[in-house]
Design an enzyme around this catalytic site. Structure first.
Site, PDB file in Angstrom:
ATOM      1  N   GLY A   9       0.815  -1.080  -0.002  1.00 47.38           N
ATOM      2  CA  GLY A   9      -0.015   0.099  -0.090  1.00 47.38           C
ATOM      3  C   GLY A   9       0.703   1.231   0.170  1.00 47.38           C
ATOM      4  N   ASP A  23     -10.629   3.656   7.795  1.00 50.67           N
ATOM      5  CA  ASP A  23     -10.299   3.241   6.396  1.00 50.67           C
ATOM      6  C   ASP A  23     -10.819   1.807   6.175  1.00 50.67           C
ATOM      7  OD1 ASP A  23      -9.161   3.325   4.050  1.00 50.67           O
ATOM      8  OD2 ASP A  23      -7.182   2.705   4.576  1.00 50.67           O
TER       9      ASP A  23
END
Length: 1009
Positions: free
Chosen positions: A725, A847
C-alpha cells in the site's frame, strides 16, 4: 419480392417522393436476406451462426440445434405456420455465455428475440436493425456493452425494448423516438449518460418507461407529459435535478411512479389525488422536495406503497388515510414535519381503516405530542412500527397490545413516560423491542416474558425500577439484552444466565442490583460481552464463568465482589477486555493471565497481593492498571513497585560466609565457562534462537529486531510479499521449524504520513481488543543494516487473504456464497460496534474497505490496518486529523469537505463495503460517475428489483419456491442495510448496533431454510 421493390419505386413516378424513399429503406433493410428461393436455408444458417458464437451452454438447450431436425423443432424456436420461418427465439434464463451473432439480422420473419438473463457479452449487433417485423427485443440482464444501435429505428414494428441490467454506455438514441409503436422501454441499470431526450415524448403510445440507475443527469423533460397511455414511470437514481413536470402528473392512467434518490426539488401538486386517481406505487424518497403532503392524496384510493422519506417535507400531516384501504407501506421518515399543534398525530386515527398495512415508518420526523390510542387499532397485518427519533411524550398506549403481528417495535429516542404497558406481552411475534433512551418508569412488566420470539430487547437509559422479572428467562432466541442505565434492584434472576442463545451482549450495568452471580452463568457459552458493572453485586465469581469461552469482554467494575480470580478463568482465552476494578478481590494475580490476548485489563482498587507478572498485558503499562492494591510487588521496573518481600527474606537467612562462597563459586564458573565456550558462542546463540519453543506468539516476539524480521521473511523476499500500500508492504514470514506464519508489515518511512500511521496503529492496538479485530503480536522500532530508521508491525497471519481478494482476484476460483457473506458482515459490524460503543475512548477506524478485512482458516473476518484510526475525545492522533481521511469510494462525503472523522464515517464505509460484496461492483467502477454511485445503484433496486443487482454467486437457484421467496427477502434486507448505512447525511445512517441485529436476523432466516 426483392425485385419488386425497385419496380414499385420506379413505377411510382406519379406518387410522392416520400413513398419512393420508404420503398428504398425497405429494400435496403432486406438485402441481407438470402437469395435462395426457400428462406429456410437463410434461417438455418443464421441460427447455426448464432450457436457457433455460444461458448457455454450449461443446460444443453442448443444440443437439438443440428441438421437432423428442422429448425422449427429446435429448442427455443417457434415458426409461423404459413411460411415455416422463424418468428420467435426464446432462450431466456438458460445460462448461455457468448456474443450475439450479426446473422440474427437475417431472420426476416422474426417477431420476438428473447435472450434475457444470460451472460452474453460484446455489443448489440447493428444488423438487428434489419428486423422490420420485430416486436419484442429482450436482452435484459446480460453483460452487453457499447452503445444502443441507432438503426434499431429500422425495427419499425418494435413494441418492447428490454435492455436493463447490462453495461451499455452512451445516450438513448434520438432515433428511438421514430418507433411509433413502442409501448415498453426498459434500460435501467446501465451506464447511460446524456440526459433523457425530449424527443422521446414523440412516442405517444409509451406505457412503461423504466430507465432507473443510470447516470443521465439533466432534468425530466416536459415533453414526456405527452404520454397519455403511461402506466409506469421509473427514473430513480439517475442524477436528475430540477422539478417534476406538471404535465407528468396529468397522466391519469399512471399506476407506478418512482423518482427516488435524485436531486429533485419542488413539491407535490396540491391536487394530486384527482390528477393520479389510479396511483398504486408512489416513491419520492431521497430527494430535496419540500412543501406538505397534500391532503388530496387521500383520493388515490388504490395506493399501496407511499414512500417519501429522506426529503424536506414539512408542516402538518393532514391526510385522511381512511379512503386508502389498500395501503401496505407508509414511509414518511426523515423529514421536517411538526406543526406544534395539539392534534399533530391525529392522522394516525385514519390509518386504522387501512386493513392491509404492514409497515408504518415515521422515524426522525420531528413529530411531537401524545401517541394516540388509535395506534393500537391499526391493521392486524402490521409488521413494522417505527416511531423512533421524534419528540413524542406521554404514555405508550396499552392498546398497542392489539398489534399481534408486529415484529419490530421501535420507539427509542423519544420522551415517553409512565410504565411499559403490560399488554406488550400479547405481541407474540415481536422480535425487536427498542424502547431505550426514553423516560419510562415503574417495573419491567412480567408479561414481557411471553415474547418467546424476541431476539433483541433494548430498555437502556430509562428510569425503570424494581426487580428484573424471572420471566425474561423465556427468551429462548434472545441475542441481545440491554437493561443498563436504569434503577433496577434486587438479585439477578438465574434464568437470565440460562439464556444460551445470548451471543451479542448481556448488559445490566448502572443499576442497583445486588446478590451474587449464580453458577448458571456457565450457560452463556456463546456470549461475546458481559457487563454487570456499577451495581451492588457481591460474593465470589463462580467458577462456572470459565465455561463462557466466547467472551471477549468482561466488565465487573464498581461492585462489591470478593474472593480470588477463579482458576477456571484460564479457559477464557478469547477475553481481550477485563475490568475488575473497584471491588474487594484478593489473593495473587493469576499467572495464566500472561498467556491471554488481553489488550486492556484493570485490576485497580482491590486487595490483590504478591508478585505482579511481567509478560503479556503486564508488560504494557498503558493497557494494564493496578492502582490501589497496596500489597503488590515486583512487576516491571517502571511500575515502581517494591521488591517482593519473600525474595528479600530469603537473602537475609543466608550466613555471610555462605554468601562469600557462593559468589566466589559463581565467578570462577563464569570465567571457566567463558573460556570453554568463546569459540562456539555465536553458533550456540543461533541454535538457541532456532529451537526456542515458547508457548505463544506474544512470548516469541515480545522483543523483535530488524535482523529477526529479516530472517523470518527470507530477507523481505518478493516471493513472500503478500500486499503493498501507500504506507507499507506486508510480507509472510515463518516463525519456526513448525511453519507457524505471521504477517510482517514494514512501513515505507520515506512516504509522507507513514510514521504517523505507525504511531496511530500502535496506539490503537493498546486500546482495543475484540475477536474480530486483527491481532498484533508486536511492533519493531529499530534500524536496518544501512542505519536507517526501520519500523514494522507483526500480525497473526490470515491464510485466506483479504475480502478484496475473494471479490476481485482471478487467482481465487471460488466465490463467497450468501451465507458466508452474511457471517462476514456480522464479524465486521460487531468489530465496529465494539470500537464505537464499547471502547474508552471511542475509536474511529477511518479506512474500512475490503482490502483491510482479512479472513482466517474458518473464514472469520478480522478488521485490520488502524493506520488512520482516531480516538474521539482525546488528544491522541489529533495531529493527523487534517491529513488523509480514508480511501476514495469508501470515505464518506463529509470528509471531502473537511469534516472531522466520526463513527458515522465508519458506518458509511461499512455500507459501501457491504454493497460492494453483494453486487460485485467497486464504488470506483467506471459506471459510477457524475452523481451516479454504488449507493444509488443499490437504492433504486429496493424493494422489488434487488435480484437484478445481486452478484450471481450470492444466489442459490436450486431453492424451493418458498425458500426462493425467503432468499429474495433476505437479499433485499441486506441491500437495505447497506443503503441505510451509506446515506449522505451522517445523522441519518443506521446505528451500528441495529446493523448487527438485523444481520443476525438475516442469518437466522438463512440457517433455517
Amino acid at each position: 419480392m426483392k425485385s419488386s421493390q425497385p419496380i414499385i419505386c420506379l413505377s411510382s413516378f406519379f406518387h410522392t417522393s416520400f413513398l419512393c424513399t420508404v420503398g428504398l429503406v425497405i429494400f435496403l433493410n432486406t438485402i441481407t436476406i438470402s437469395v435462395s428461393d426457400n428462406g429456410n436455408e437463410t434461417d438455418t444458417l443464421a441460427l447455426l451462426s448464432f450457436k457457433s458464437m455460444i461458448t457455454l451452454d450449461p443446460n444443453g438447450v442448443l444440443s437439438s440445434w443440428n441438421t437432423s431436425l428442422h429448425f422449427c423443432d429446435w429448442s427455443g424456436i417457434s415458426c409461423g405456420k404459413k411460411h415455416q420461418r422463424v418468428t420467435i427465439v426464446n432462450l431466456t434464463s438458460q445460462g448461455l455465455t457468448g456474443s450475439l451473432s450479426p446473422h440474427l439480422g437475417n431472420l426476416s420473419f422474426l417477431y420476438e428475440l428473447r435472450l434475457g438473463n444470460n451472460s452474453f457479452e460484446g455489443s448489440i449487433p447493428n444488423e438487428l436493425g434489419h428486423l422490420s417485423r420485430l416486436r419484442v427485443l429482450a436482452l435484459f440482464r446480460n453483460k452487453l456493452y457499447g452503445i444502443i444501435p441507432t438503426n434499431l429505428s429500422g425495427c419499425i414494428n418494435l413494441e418492447e425494448i428490454r435492455l436493463s441490467n447490462n453495461k451499455l454506455i452512451g445516450n438513448i438514441p434520438t432515433e428511438i423516438s421514430f418507433l411509433s409503436k413502442l409501448t415498453y422501454l426498459s434500460i435501467n441499470y446501465n451506464n447511460l449518460t446524456g440526459g433523457i431526450s425530449p424527443f422521446l415524448g414523440n412516442i405517444t403510445l409509451m406505457e412503461v418507461f423504466s430507465v432507473a440507475n443510470n447516470s443521465f443527469g439533466g432534468s425530466i423533460p416536459d415533453t414526456l407529459g405527452r404520454w397519455k397511455n403511461l402506466r409506469e414511470f421509473y427514473v430513480g437514481t439517475c442524477n436528475l435535478h430540477g422539478t417534476i413536470p406538471d404535465s407528468l402528473f396529468n397522466n391519469t392512467l399512471l399506476t407506478r411512479f418512482s423518482v427516488a434518490n435524485n436531486q429533485i426539488q419542488g413539491s407535490i401538486p396540491i391536487a394530486i389525488g384527482s390528477m393520479l386517481p389510479n396511483l398504486v406505487y408512489f416513491q419520492l424518497r431521497g430527494n430535496q422536495m419540500t412543501g406538505v403532503l397534500p391532503p388530496s392524496i387521500s383520493n388515490c384510493s388504490k395506493l399501496q406503497f407511499l414512500e417519501i422519506s429522506y426529503n424536506q417535507f414539512s408542516g402538518k400531516v393532514a391526510v385522511d388515510f381512511g379512503n386508502m384501504r389498500d395501503l401496505v407501506n407508509v414511509s414518511l421518515g426523515v423529514n421536517l414535519y411538526g406543526s406544534w399543534e395539539a392534534d399533530e398525530m391525529k392522522f394516525i386515527d385514519s390509518l386504522k381503516n387501512c386493513s392491509m398495512l404492514e409497515t408504518l415508518a415515521l422515524y426522525d420526523c420531528r413529530f411531537q405530542g401524545v401517541l394516540p390510542i388509535s395506534i393500537g387499532y391499526l391493521s392486524d397485518q402490521l409488521q413494522t412500527l417505527e416511531l423512533s427519533d421524534n419528540k413524542l411524550y406521554g404514555e405508550i398506549p396499552s392498546s398497542i397490545g392489539n398489534l399481534v403481528n408486529v415484529g419490530t417495535l421501535s420507539l427509542e429516542y423519544n420522551q415517553f413516560t409512565g410504565k411499559i404497558p403490560s399488554t406488550i406481552g400479547k405481541l407474540q411475534n415481536l422480535q425487536v423491542v427498542a424502547l431505550h433512551h426514553n423516560q419510562l418508569s415503574g417495573p419491567i412488566p412480567d408479561e414481557i416474558g411471553n415474547l418467546s420470539l424476541l431476539t433483541k430487547l433494548m430498555l437502556s437509559s430509562n428510569r425503570l425500577e424494581g426487580n428484573i422479572p424471572s420471566s425474561l428467562g423465556n427468551f429462548l432466541q434472545i441475542l441481545q439484552l440491554s437493561l443498563d442505565d436504569n434503577k433496577l434492584s434486587g438479585n439477578i434472576p438465574k434464568q437470565l444466565f440460562q439464556l444460551s442463545s445470548l451471543t451479542i451482549v448481556l448488559n445490566l450495568s448502572q443499576n442497583s442490583l445486588s446478590g451474587s452471580i449464580p453458577p448458571e452463568v456457565g450457560h452463556l457459552k456463546s456470549l461475546n460481552e458481559l457487563d454487570l458493572s456499577y451495581n451492588n453485586l457481591s460474593g465470589s465469581i463462580p467458577s462456572s464463568l470459565g465455561a463462557c469461552t466466547s467472551l471477549s469482554s468482561i466488565s465487573l467494575e464498581r461492585n462489591l465482589f470478593q474472593g480470588i480470580i477463579p482458576p477456571s478463568f484460564s479457559s477464557l482465552r478469547g477475553v481481550v477486555h477485563l475490568d475488575l476494578s473497584n471491588n474487594n478481590f484478593l489473593g495473587k494475580i493469576p499467572q495464566f493471565l500472561e498467556q491471554f490476548s488481553l489488550e486492556y485489563m484493570n485490576l485497580s482498587f482491590n486487595n490483590f497481593e504478591g508478585e505482579v507478572p511481567i509478560k503479556g498485558v503486564f508488560a504494557n503499562a498503558s493497557a494494564f492498571s493496578f492502582f490501589g492494591n497496596n500489597r503488590l510487588c515486583g512487576g516491571l521496573v517502571n511500575f515502581g513497585l517494591p521488591k517482593c518481600k519473600e525474595a528479600q527474606k530469603h537473602k537475609k537467612r543466608l550466613p555471610l560466609f555462605v554468601k562469600i562462597i557462593l559468589i566466589s563459586f559463581i565467578l570462577i564458573s563464569v570465567v571457566l565457562f567463558g573460556l570453554l565456550s568463546y569459540v562456539f558462542i555465536l553458533r550456540k546463540k543461533k541454535r538457541k534462537d532456532q529451537v526456542s519453543q515458547l508457548s505463544s506468539l506474544e512470548k516469541r516476539f515480545l522483543k523483535v529486531s530488524y535482523n529477526q524480521l529479516l530472517k523470518v521473511t527470507d530477507g523481505f523476499s518478493e516471493n513472500n510479499l503478500i500486499g503493498k500500500g501507500g504506507f507499507s508492504s506486508v510480507y509472510k514470514g515463518t516463525l519456526d521449524q513448525e511453519d507457524s506464519f505471521v504477517a510482517v508489515k514494514v512501513l515505507h518511512l520515506q512516504n509522507r504520513g507513514a510514521h504517523k500511521s505507525f504511531l496511530s496503529e500502535c496506539e490503537a492496538w493498546r486500546s482495543i481488543r475484540h475477536r474480530n479485530l486483527l491481532k498484533i503480536i508486536t511492533s519493531c522500532s529499530s534500524v536496518d543494516f544501512q542505519g536507517n530508521d526501520f519500523k514494522a508491525l507483526v500480525y497473526e497471519f490470515m491464510p485466506n487473504g483479504s475480502l478484496h481478494d475473494w471479490l476481485h482476484s482471478r487467482a481465487i476460483a471460488s466465490r463467497l456464497n450468501f451465507l458466508q457473506k452474511i457471517n462476514i458482515f456480522i464479524n465486521i459490524a460487531s468489530a465496529i460496534d465494539y470500537l464505537h460503543n464499547h471502547c474508552l475512548p471511542t475509536v474511529v477506524h477511518g479506512d474500512l474497505k475490503p482490502s483491510n478485512i482479512l479472513l482466517d482458516d474458518d473464514m472469520v473476518a478480522h478488521v485490520g490496518d488502524f493506520g488512520l484510526a482516531r480516538f474521539l475525545g482525546t488528544d491522541v492522533n489529533q495531529n493527523i486529523s487534517t491529513g488523509v481521511k480514508g480511501t476514495i469510494g469508501y470515505a464518506p462525503p463529509e470528509y471531502g469537505v473537511g469534516s472531522e472523522m466520526t463513527s458515522n464515517g465508519d458506518v458509511y464505509s461499512f455500507g459501501i463495503l457491504l454493497l460492494e460484496v453483494m453486487t460485485g461492483k467497486r464504488p470506483t467502477d467506471d459506471i459510477f460517475s457524475e452523481g451516479f454511485s454504488l449507493h444509488k445503484f443499490a437504492c433504486d433496486a429496493l424493494p422489488d428489483h434487488v435480484i437484478d443487482i445481486i452478484d450471481d454467486s450470492a444466489i442459490d437457484m436450486q431453492n424451493t419456491e418458498a425458500n426462493a421467496r425467503k432468499m429474495e427477502e433476505c437479499l433485499a434486507s441486506t441491500i437495505k442495510i447497506g443503503v441505510s448505512c451509506s446515506l449522505d447525511s451522517p445523522t441519518q445512517r443506521m446505528n451500528i448496533e441495529i446493523v448487527v441485529h438485523e444481520l443476525q436476523h438475516i442469518l437466522d432466516v438463512l440457517q433455517n431454510m
